[in-house]
Scaffold this motif. Structure first.
Motif: not given
Length: 129
Positions: A47-58, A60-66, A106-110, A115-116
């Protein structure tokens, strides 16, 4: 069904930069969670990084590998159905095939590649020392 095509890989010296792109086509109206993974020879997909999109807004949440935090930046242009990965201050250990991935909802474990559901063909990134 969504199709993903990566581009932008190549050879760069340590300390250099590259920007990867992931263009999506097909059923792009769904709220996919998008991520980048990488796989070096003889190693598991990481895993490197993920970006999600809320279904009700624009928002974005991002999470990075250390290992890439502070050096890599993910961004998303929904109008172009494209996700970008800006990689700065690259290190030889960043050498890998980089894959773009999409999860429906939204994947259970991003951080878990299982889960992709949709994957690009991958693009090689080589960082020389």
């Amino acid at each position: 069904q969504v199709q993903l095509v990566e581009s932008g890989g190549g050879l760069v010296q340590a300390g250099g930069s590259l920007r990867l792109s992931c263009a999506a086509s097909g059923r792009t109206s769904s709220p996919y969670t998008m991520a980048w993974f990488r796989q070096a020879p003889g190693k598991e997909r990481e895993f490197v990084v993920v970006i999600s999109k809320s279904s009700i807004s624009t928002y974005f949440s991002t999470y990075y590998a250390d290992s890439v935090k502070g050096r890599f930046t993910i961004s998303r242009d929904n109008a172009k159905n494209t996700v970008y990965l800006q990689m700065n201050n690259q290190k030889p250990e960043d050498t890998a095939v980089y894959y773009c991935a999409a999860a429906e909802g939204i994947p259970q474990r991003y951080s878990d590649y299982r889960y992709y559901q949709h994957w690009g063909q991958g693009t090689q990134v080589t960082v020389s020392s």
